[in-house]
Design a protein around this motif. Structure first.
Motif, PDB file in Angstrom:
ATOM      1  N   THR A  75      27.424  -6.457-102.447  1.00  0.00           N
ATOM      2  CA  THR A  75      26.149  -6.230-102.077  1.00  0.00           C
ATOM      3  C   THR A  75      25.017  -6.869-102.665  1.00  0.00           C
ATOM      4  O   THR A  75      23.994  -7.469-102.320  1.00  0.00           O
ATOM      5  CB  THR A  75      25.977  -4.595-102.351  1.00  0.00           C
ATOM      6  N   ARG A  76      25.392  -7.337-104.112  1.00  0.00           N
ATOM      7  CA  ARG A  76      24.331  -7.986-104.934  1.00  0.00           C
ATOM      8  C   ARG A  76      24.062  -9.419-104.255  1.00  0.00           C
ATOM      9  O   ARG A  76      22.927  -9.921-104.031  1.00  0.00           O
ATOM     10  CB  ARG A  76      24.862  -8.020-106.323  1.00  0.00           C
ATOM     11  N   ASP A  77      25.201 -10.203-104.097  1.00  0.00           N
ATOM     12  CA  ASP A  77      25.158 -11.436-103.544  1.00  0.00           C
ATOM     13  C   ASP A  77      24.426 -11.313-102.182  1.00  0.00           C
ATOM     14  O   ASP A  77      23.485 -12.342-101.666  1.00  0.00           O
ATOM     15  CB  ASP A  77      26.341 -12.025-103.316  1.00  0.00           C
ATOM     16  N   SER A  78      24.663 -10.310-101.280  1.00  0.00           N
ATOM     17  CA  SER A  78      24.064 -10.147-100.140  1.00  0.00           C
ATOM     18  C   SER A  78      22.635 -10.054-100.039  1.00  0.00           C
ATOM     19  O   SER A  78      21.516 -10.765 -99.297  1.00  0.00           O
ATOM     20  CB  SER A  78      24.935  -9.120 -99.303  1.00  0.00           C
ATOM     21  N   ILE A  79      22.174  -9.268-101.023  1.00  0.00           N
ATOM     22  CA  ILE A  79      20.787  -9.019-101.300  1.00  0.00           C
ATOM     23  C   ILE A  79      19.982 -10.076-101.861  1.00  0.00           C
ATOM     24  O   ILE A  79      19.038 -10.521-101.439  1.00  0.00           O
ATOM     25  CB  ILE A  79      20.555  -7.974-102.392  1.00  0.00           C
ATOM     26  N   LEU A  80      20.663 -11.095-102.646  1.00  0.00           N
ATOM     27  CA  LEU A  80      20.087 -12.320-103.020  1.00  0.00           C
ATOM     28  C   LEU A  80      19.862 -13.077-101.927  1.00  0.00           C
ATOM     29  O   LEU A  80      18.874 -13.923-101.935  1.00  0.00           O
ATOM     30  CB  LEU A  80      20.916 -12.959-104.345  1.00  0.00           C
ATOM     31  N   ALA A 117      13.968 -14.625 -96.905  1.00  0.00           N
ATOM     32  CA  ALA A 117      12.744 -14.137 -96.708  1.00  0.00           C
ATOM     33  C   ALA A 117      11.574 -14.728 -97.447  1.00  0.00           C
ATOM     34  O   ALA A 117      10.347 -14.245 -97.165  1.00  0.00           O
ATOM     35  CB  ALA A 117      12.885 -12.520 -97.125  1.00  0.00           C
ATOM     36  N   GLY A 118      11.867 -15.607 -98.288  1.00  0.00           N
ATOM     37  CA  GLY A 118      10.751 -16.335 -99.033  1.00  0.00           C
ATOM     38  C   GLY A 118      10.305 -15.973-100.219  1.00  0.00           C
ATOM     39  O   GLY A 118       9.509 -16.176-100.909  1.00  0.00           O
ATOM     40  N   MET A 139       9.879  -2.639-100.995  1.00  0.00           N
ATOM     41  CA  MET A 139      10.948  -3.736-101.058  1.00  0.00           C
ATOM     42  C   MET A 139      12.338  -2.816-101.082  1.00  0.00           C
ATOM     43  O   MET A 139      13.492  -3.611-100.350  1.00  0.00           O
ATOM     44  CB  MET A 139      10.832  -4.516-102.319  1.00  0.00           C
ATOM     45  N   THR A 140      12.669  -1.906-101.711  1.00  0.00           N
ATOM     46  CA  THR A 140      13.844  -1.236-101.701  1.00  0.00           C
ATOM     47  C   THR A 140      14.304  -0.898-100.242  1.00  0.00           C
ATOM     48  O   THR A 140      15.411  -1.124 -99.804  1.00  0.00           O
ATOM     49  CB  THR A 140      13.931  -0.003-102.629  1.00  0.00           C
ATOM     50  N   THR A 141      13.294  -0.133 -99.627  1.00  0.00           N
ATOM     51  CA  THR A 141      13.555   0.312 -98.274  1.00  0.00           C
ATOM     52  C   THR A 141      13.888  -0.932 -97.340  1.00  0.00           C
ATOM     53  O   THR A 141      14.634  -0.939 -96.433  1.00  0.00           O
ATOM     54  CB  THR A 141      12.404   1.039 -97.793  1.00  0.00           C
ATOM     55  N   ARG A 142      12.924  -1.897 -97.464  1.00  0.00           N
ATOM     56  CA  ARG A 142      13.297  -3.034 -96.488  1.00  0.00           C
ATOM     57  C   ARG A 142      14.465  -3.652 -96.718  1.00  0.00           C
ATOM     58  O   ARG A 142      15.213  -3.917 -95.681  1.00  0.00           O
ATOM     59  CB  ARG A 142      12.223  -3.851 -96.756  1.00  0.00           C
ATOM     60  N   LEU A 143      14.946  -4.125 -97.971  1.00  0.00           N
ATOM     61  CA  LEU A 143      16.265  -4.885 -98.225  1.00  0.00           C
ATOM     62  C   LEU A 143      17.381  -3.874 -97.667  1.00  0.00           C
ATOM     63  O   LEU A 143      18.282  -4.214 -96.986  1.00  0.00           O
ATOM     64  CB  LEU A 143      16.450  -5.071 -99.384  1.00  0.00           C
TER      65      LEU A 143
END
Length: 365
Positions: free
Chosen positions: A266-271, A277-278, A335-339
């Motif tokens: 999950t960490r890698d996916s978020i990165l 997303a810039g 940001m938390t919600t969006r990701l």
């Protein structure tokens, strides 16, 4: 290796449909299990063999089995989802297979070929597909693991192992919607040290964290946060999740991997999502002192933890021996919600998957 055929020995008395339906109404997490499991054996000089889908049942272990004395054990966690189109999919099982290889290397255990790892999971999901819940936020949690089974009390790598996959239906992690968690920063315990097993997903890491987790619960917190072992200053990870920080300029910061932190899928996916997303993304050391100061100044807008079970969980309050402080007023930030929405959308096939992360299971295979 040549492809290993996984034979199928169906359960003689599977759970009746009405009983299964009742269990699926509120399965919780890790309490209800499906009818079958997959087992594959490894023997020195033979390699991997005897792969079976079979009835889930207790193992027969010799009291001298190496796993019971020297903790040669590793595991993984991932989920199967039923999509709106009635497909069954996995999320990045290749990443879990690679981490399983890395954990095996660190624990001096045999390397399970990634194709066998994925095939075993697929075989179990096909067999127990009726156990996949369809309620909002629910999924079938999969637990692949390997244990040393040789009966031998000498301190060396075992000569016999069993790889197994079990599954349990799980409901939404947060009932009533996601909510911020409260965390406890431990100043008495550390999770891992340089050169240790922090990057391996082995049971011993979690056993060592339980006393700290109990301390967190005693202080009214949901999770414990560990600092580094060397200086006891740098934030590393939670008891079972990686951690991220979101700043007022949109920068996303997470502690760097380096042998003491589990490389979360999950960490890698978020990165990846954040970079595409810039957003400015930094993998760098971050001290607990900085965390307190940035929260006080308002520079730090959000913090969240991430992992397979909860996906993303906002951190609302941080407690420690010297007091407590909140981030963003204790509420979940945008940001938390969006990701989380973006990631769960890909996982459940309600959003585009430009990365090829979704692995569709051929249910007729």
């Amino acid at each position: 290796m040549d492809t290993l055929l996984i034979t199928r020995r169906p359960h003689a008395s599977p759970t009746p449909p009405h009983a299964r339906a009742a269990l699926l109404e509120d399965p919780g997490f890790g309490k209800v299990f499906t009818d079958h499991m997959v087992t594959v054996r490894w023997t020195e000089g033979v390699g991997w063999h005897d792969a079976q889908v079979r009835a889930r049942e207790p193992f027969q272990l010799d009291p001298a089995a190496a796993v019971l004395h020297y903790a040669q054990e590793i595991f993984e966690g991932l989920k199967a989802y039923r999509t709106r189109g009635n497909d069954v999919v996995l999320f990045r099982p290749d990443a879990n297979a690679q981490r399983f290889l890395d954990s095996a290397d660190r624990m001096a255990m045999p390397r399970l070929p990634p194709e066998l790892f994925v095939s075993a999971i697929e075989a179990l999901v096909r067999t127990d597909a009726d156990w996949i819940p369809t309620s909002e936020g629910a999924s079938l949690y999969l637990r692949p693991f390997m244990i040393a089974t040789e009966a031998f009390l000498g301190v060396r790598p075992a000569a016999e192992y069993t790889f197994c996959v079990i599954a349990c239906p799980v409901g939404a992690y947060f009932k009533g919607g996601a909510k911020p968690v409260t965390v406890w920063v431990s100043d008495a315990y550390t999770r891992a040290a340089p050169g240790g097993t922090g990057a391996a997903k082995c049971g011993g890491n979690y056993a060592a964290s339980l006393v700290a987790q109990a301390e967190a619960i005693k202080n009214g917190c949901d999770q414990v946060v560990f600092l580094d072992a060397a200086e006891h200053r740098y934030v590393e990870e939670l008891g079972g999740m990686n951690v991220f920080f979101v700043f007022d300029d949109g920068t996303l910061v997470t502690p760097p991997l380096g042998g003491t932190i589990l490389p979360g899928v999950t960490r890698d996916s978020i990165l990846t999502l954040a970079k595409d997303a810039g957003l400015k993304v930094e993998e760098r050391p971050y001290t607990f002192e900085e965390w307190q100061a940035d929260a006080a100044s308002g520079r730090l807008k959000e913090a969240f933890a991430c992992g397979t079970a909860a996906v993303l969980a906002a951190i609302g309050e941080i407690r420690h021996a010297g007091g407590a402080f909140k981030i963003g007023g204790g509420s979940e930030g945008p940001m938390t919600t969006r990701l989380r929405d973006q990631l769960t959308g890909i996982q459940r096939c309600t959003a585009a998957d430009p990365y090829g992360w979704v692995h569709k299971i051929d249910m007729d295979g």
